[in-house]
Design a protein around this motif. Structure first.
Motif, PDB file in Angstrom:
ATOM      1  N   UNK A   1       0.791  -1.227   0.000  1.00 22.57           N
ATOM      2  CA  UNK A   1       0.000   0.000   0.000  1.00 22.57           C
ATOM      3  C   UNK A   1       0.823   1.277   0.000  1.00 22.57           C
ATOM      4  N   UNK A   2       2.119   1.226   0.356  1.00 24.14           N
ATOM      5  CA  UNK A   2       2.915   2.455   0.408  1.00 24.14           C
ATOM      6  C   UNK A   2       4.394   2.124   0.224  1.00 24.14           C
ATOM      7  N   UNK A   3       5.149   3.142  -0.159  1.00 27.33           N
ATOM      8  CA  UNK A   3       6.609   3.027  -0.356  1.00 27.33           C
ATOM      9  C   UNK A   3       7.274   4.204   0.323  1.00 27.33           C
ATOM     10  N   UNK A   4       8.398   3.938   0.991  1.00 32.42           N
ATOM     11  CA  UNK A   4       9.204   5.003   1.606  1.00 32.42           C
ATOM     12  C   UNK A   4      10.542   5.065   0.872  1.00 32.42           C
ATOM     13  N   UNK A   5      10.731   6.105   0.061  1.00 35.29           N
ATOM     14  CA  UNK A   5      11.913   6.243  -0.801  1.00 35.29           C
ATOM     15  C   UNK A   5      12.854   7.292  -0.223  1.00 35.29           C
TER      16      UNK A   5
ATOM     17  N   UNK B   1      13.202  12.194   2.306  1.00 36.04           N
ATOM     18  CA  UNK B   1      12.291  11.040   2.160  1.00 36.04           C
ATOM     19  C   UNK B   1      11.091  11.420   1.300  1.00 36.04           C
ATOM     20  N   UNK B   2      10.708  10.481   0.441  1.00 34.46           N
ATOM     21  CA  UNK B   2       9.491  10.622  -0.369  1.00 34.46           C
ATOM     22  C   UNK B   2       8.564   9.450  -0.013  1.00 34.46           C
ATOM     23  N   UNK B   3       7.382   9.778   0.543  1.00 34.78           N
ATOM     24  CA  UNK B   3       6.401   8.752   0.901  1.00 34.78           C
ATOM     25  C   UNK B   3       5.381   8.639  -0.240  1.00 34.78           C
ATOM     26  N   UNK B   4       5.349   7.454  -0.854  1.00 31.57           N
ATOM     27  CA  UNK B   4       4.395   7.200  -1.942  1.00 31.57           C
ATOM     28  C   UNK B   4       3.270   6.321  -1.395  1.00 31.57           C
ATOM     29  N   UNK B   5       2.033   6.861  -1.367  1.00 28.01           N
ATOM     30  CA  UNK B   5       0.856   6.115  -0.923  1.00 28.01           C
ATOM     31  C   UNK B   5       0.074   5.669  -2.156  1.00 28.01           C
ATOM     32  N   UNK B   6      -0.192   4.370  -2.260  1.00 33.30           N
ATOM     33  CA  UNK B   6      -0.905   3.825  -3.410  1.00 33.30           C
ATOM     34  C   UNK B   6      -2.412   4.001  -3.176  1.00 33.30           C
ATOM     35  N   UNK B   7      -3.092   4.687  -4.064  1.00 31.12           N
ATOM     36  CA  UNK B   7      -4.536   4.961  -3.943  1.00 31.12           C
ATOM     37  C   UNK B   7      -5.317   3.790  -4.526  1.00 31.12           C
ATOM     38  N   UNK B   8      -6.315   3.352  -3.760  1.00 30.10           N
ATOM     39  CA  UNK B   8      -7.043   2.135  -4.104  1.00 30.10           C
ATOM     40  C   UNK B   8      -8.009   2.356  -5.260  1.00 30.10           C
ATOM     41  N   UNK B   9      -8.198   1.293  -6.057  1.00 28.99           N
ATOM     42  CA  UNK B   9      -9.247   1.194  -7.061  1.00 28.99           C
ATOM     43  C   UNK B   9     -10.088  -0.039  -6.763  1.00 28.99           C
TER      44      UNK B   9
END
Length: 823
Positions: free
Chosen positions: A88-92, A106-114
């Motif tokens: 569900x998320x990535x911490x880059x 840090x770049x926090x990527x949150x995956x938005x649900x479908x």
């Protein structure tokens, strides 16, 4: 990979800006929301990294084990689609170097649900059981489903529904399912008609949808098997418990059981808290001794609930009856009694009755009480009193109380069959005898005047009789009584016990005309008997009261009179007598109101109502008027009544033929269904003129040629009875009779024209002149002859008048010249 061209850079920045706006993420130094399952062109540029210096080197990104992300020219991109269900998320971590030092952020990527997952039931086939007696809406099982999409979005917002039930007996909708929780429960029909003998197993088809149950949602179905189980939930047998049980407590007294899912029991009813309790297993306990005298029975409602507190079935009742034990001693309502005995009382005189009460069961011998005289103070002389063993009546044992002490104290014991007892004391005062009768200060009082309209409760007078005995004692008290003159209880007496004064009070309404004077004989006596002497004339007095007359209005015997009279009766007959009376015996005058046409009259003093003229029911069948009765001495005092006169019908009208038939005709040869419709009328009521009968004369020729056919009560058809009849005007004789007995009849000779007709039904030839009917020529001749005779008579009359009244020759009248000339 290098980015070239200002246009492409502009499009790329617009795309990154859209990602920022549409997909925020609340975490990390740089927050970025990215939708899953992207199916566009890769690399997919996600965002331009902020806060980079103008010059940097060695830009790189870490923290991505799958090498999905990369960075170039300060822009973060992805090389393949993201899957929220997988991660569900990535911490880059983004690293870069400047001329001074190396830096990172840090770049926090949150995956938005479908919505890319179908909801699934946890079990493909689910089973449950429902118990007989379960209330409507109480869940007995729950179905579960899951959806891998984000729980915080509508994609995983699941809704349950019940699609079908098999079999559909005894009702088609026995079950329902909560759309949100998936809890299965009974409907109203299910709770009232569930029967394991009729159907012991049901199969329910259920469905689950995501997107809150919208039409475009993903769904899946499954089957739920429901077993119907009987239940032991019923009212237990009544329990009888002895009061004051020795224990040990708690004592189990009964048990109930719910045979279904885990439940909790509770007790309700009117009993002290914790007197009765129930365990988790349904065992009911008594926790303390019972007292029948406090409460002899209990009605305990046993409630069964789910662990969450929802009641699942109707409560059942346990009835507990408490048996009696002889645990109450008899007690007197008071510890000390006071009574009086007269000095000259004889042996056996009842002085007082003491009664003790026992709170034990009155249906048992536990309440039988025995009384005993324990002591007497002072003791001498002995055997002055006795108490009845069963009734508690204290009576005098000695022949008299002369020479005894002025007061005695007795101790009385009440004891039951078990020996439980209690005592009370009775203080007996020896009372001096009454030897002075009350006397009035004068023999006569009055006369007093009262108007006949005096209010009830008015005081006429107050007086008193003097008594020489000790003030305040029974011998001093005076009872007053009206010995005579008040047989109708018009007056009453009110005595002041503090002063012995008596008030004579009006108790009923006065009526001067009925009674104008009252002579009351009042007596005065003590409530206790005289020992010596007697009540003489001085103990009585006479009170005279005169009632003053007040004029009252007349009174009529009836508020409404109903009178019946036959029409046509001769005037002057008395049809009713209005009766009234005046309480003051004044004369009464009667008059009528509302008789505008003066059909009636009433005797001024007799009240006799008469008809002034013959009445005709056909003109008016009912008359209503008002009769007023006035006081002969004061016309403002009056009373009135309504009189309704009903006119009875008399057969005084003969039926008549209605209408003009001279212009009508019948065709010959006879046309089928052609007839003259004859109408008749009778002015009498339905009793006499209801049905009118037409009948031809008995002449054979008439009956051969003509026929009468009734249509209704007042109309009949006249038609030809023969196929051919010569064209001419015929006289048809017939009779019209009413339905009375004897009937009234009218004979009719009706001219009827018979002619030959064309195809349209119109007469083609003039009918032959009716024999005996006058012609036009004869009629003109008769008229001229009549006028001539009248003229000759007038000439003779005027000639005789001229001879009888001659005038002077000098005054010649111009009118006489033509008369002479005519002669």
């Amino acid at each position: 990979m290098r980015l070239k061209g200002s246009v492409f850079s502009y499009i790329l920045m617009l795309k990154v800006a859209v990602l920022y706006v549409l997909c925020p993420c609340e975490c990390g130094n740089v927050k970025l929301g990215v939708p899953e399952n992207y199916d566009g062109i890769f690399p997919w540029y996600l965002a331009k990294l902020p806060d980079l210096p103008a010059t940097y080197t060695d830009l790189m990104v870490t923290g991505d084990d799958e090498d999905i992300f990369g960075v170039e020219a300060g822009i973060l991109y992805a090389l393949k689609p993201l899957d929220r269900e997988k991660q569900p998320s990535y911490s880059l971590q983004v690293f870069f170097s400047t001329s001074v030092r190396s830096q990172s952020f840090t770049v926090e990527v949150c995956v938005i649900d479908k919505n890319d997952n179908v909801p699934q039931f946890v079990e493909e086939s689910m089973r449950g059981s429902v118990q007989l007696g379960l209330l409507k809406g109480i869940p007995f099982m729950q179905v579960h489903a899951s959806d891998r999409d984000d729980r915080n979005t509508p994609h995983a917002d699941l809704r349950f529904s019940l699609m079908d039930q098999m079999p559909r007996i005894p009702a088609s909708h026995m079950f329902m399912i909560d759309a949100v929780t998936g809890e299965v429960s009974l409907t109203e029909d299910g709770a009232s008609t569930l029967d394991p003998e009729m159907c012991g197993r049901y199969k329910l088809s259920v469905m689950v949808r995501d997107m809150g149950g919208k039409a475009n949602a993903f769904f899946s179905t499954s089957t739920v098997t429901v077993e119907v189980n009987g239940n032991t939930w019923a009212s237990p047998d009544p329990v009888r418990l002895q009061e004051n049980l020795p224990g040990p407590y708690p004592i189990p007294i009964s048990q109930v059981k719910w045979s279904g899912s885990p439940v909790e029991y509770s007790l309700e009813g009117e009993f002290p808290e914790m007197l009765f309790t129930i365990s988790r297993e349904g065992v009911i306990y008594l926790n303390a001794p019972l007292d029948r005298e406090t409460q002899d029975q209990f009605h305990i409602n046993i409630v069964v609930e789910r662990p969450d507190g929802r009641e699942i079935a109707k409560p059942v009742e346990l009835r507990v009856m408490v048996g009696d034990a002889n645990d109450n001693r008899p007690t007197f309502p008071q510890t000390q009694y006071h009574t009086v005995v007269k000095e000259l009382s004889v042996k056996g005189t009842e002085i007082l009755t003491v009664q003790a009460a026992d709170n034990d069961d009155p249906k048992t011998d536990n309440v039988r009480i025995f009384y005993r005289l324990v002591s007497q103070v002072p003791e001498s002389p002995r055997a002055l009193f006795r108490v009845d063993r069963d009734s508690g009546v204290i009576s005098l044992q000695a022949d008299s109380m002369e020479g005894t002490a002025p007061q005695y104290t007795l101790t009385i014991t009440a004891e039951d069959a078990k020996g439980l007892n209690s005592s009370c004391t009775v203080v007996v005062k020896v009372q001096d005898e009454n030897n002075n009768p009350p006397v009035f200060s004068q023999h006569e009082y009055g006369p007093f005047h009262l108007p006949e309209d005096a209010h009830v409760g008015s005081t006429v007078t107050a007086l008193s009789a003097r008594d020489g005995d000790e003030r305040g004692g029974d011998s001093w008290l005076v009872d007053y009584r009206l010995e005579s003159g008040n047989e109708e209880e018009v007056f009453t007496l009110v005595t002041d016990r503090q002063t012995n004064e008596v008030s004579l009070v009006l108790d009923k309404v006065l009526d001067f005309e009925r009674e104008s004077e009252y002579i009351l004989v009042l007596s005065a006596q003590n409530p206790v008997a005289l020992v010596r002497g007697r009540y003489g004339p001085a103990s009585t007095a006479t009170v005279s009261i005169f009632v003053d007359d007040v004029n009252e209005g007349p009174v009529l015997s009836q508020s409404h009179y109903e009178v019946t009279i036959r029409e046509g009766e001769e005037p002057g007959r008395v049809i009713a007598t209005i009766r009234g009376y005046d309480p003051d015996s004044h004369p009464i005058r009667y008059c009528l109101r509302g008789d505008t046409k003066r059909y009636f009259s009433i005797g001024k003093y007799s009240g006799e109502l008469k008809t002034v003229q013959a009445l005709d029911r056909e003109e008016n069948s009912t008359y209503t008027m008002e009769v007023v009765a006035e006081d002969g001495r004061n016309s403002s005092l009056s009373a009135s009544t309504l009189v309704t006169v009903h006119i009875l019908d008399v057969n005084d009208n003969s039926p008549v033929l209605v209408g003009d038939y001279s212009w009508k005709y019948l065709c010959t040869p006879r046309w089928e269904d052609q007839a003259l419709v004859l109408a008749s009328r009778d002015s009498d009521g339905p009793q006499h003129g209801g049905r009118l009968n037409f009948s031809l004369s008995s002449d054979a020729t008439v009956r051969h040629n003509w026929r009468l056919t009734p249509i209704n009560d007042t109309h009949t058809n006249l038609s030809l009875n023969t196929p051919n009849l010569a064209p001419e005007v015929y006289t048809v004789p017939f009779t019209i009779s009413d339905s009375s007995s004897p009937p009234r009849s009218t004979f009719i000779s009706l001219p009827v024209t018979v002619c030959t007709c064309n195809v349209r039904g119109n007469c083609r030839t003039a009918a032959k002149q009716l024999q005996g009917m006058p012609t036009v020529e004869s009629t003109v001749g008769i008229l001229l002859g009549t006028l001539g005779v009248i003229g000759i008579i007038l000439i003779v009359v005027f000639t005789r008048m001229s001879y009888q009244n001659p005038k002077p020759p000098s005054k010649v009248s111009q009118e006489r010249v033509p008369l002479k000339f005519s002669l």
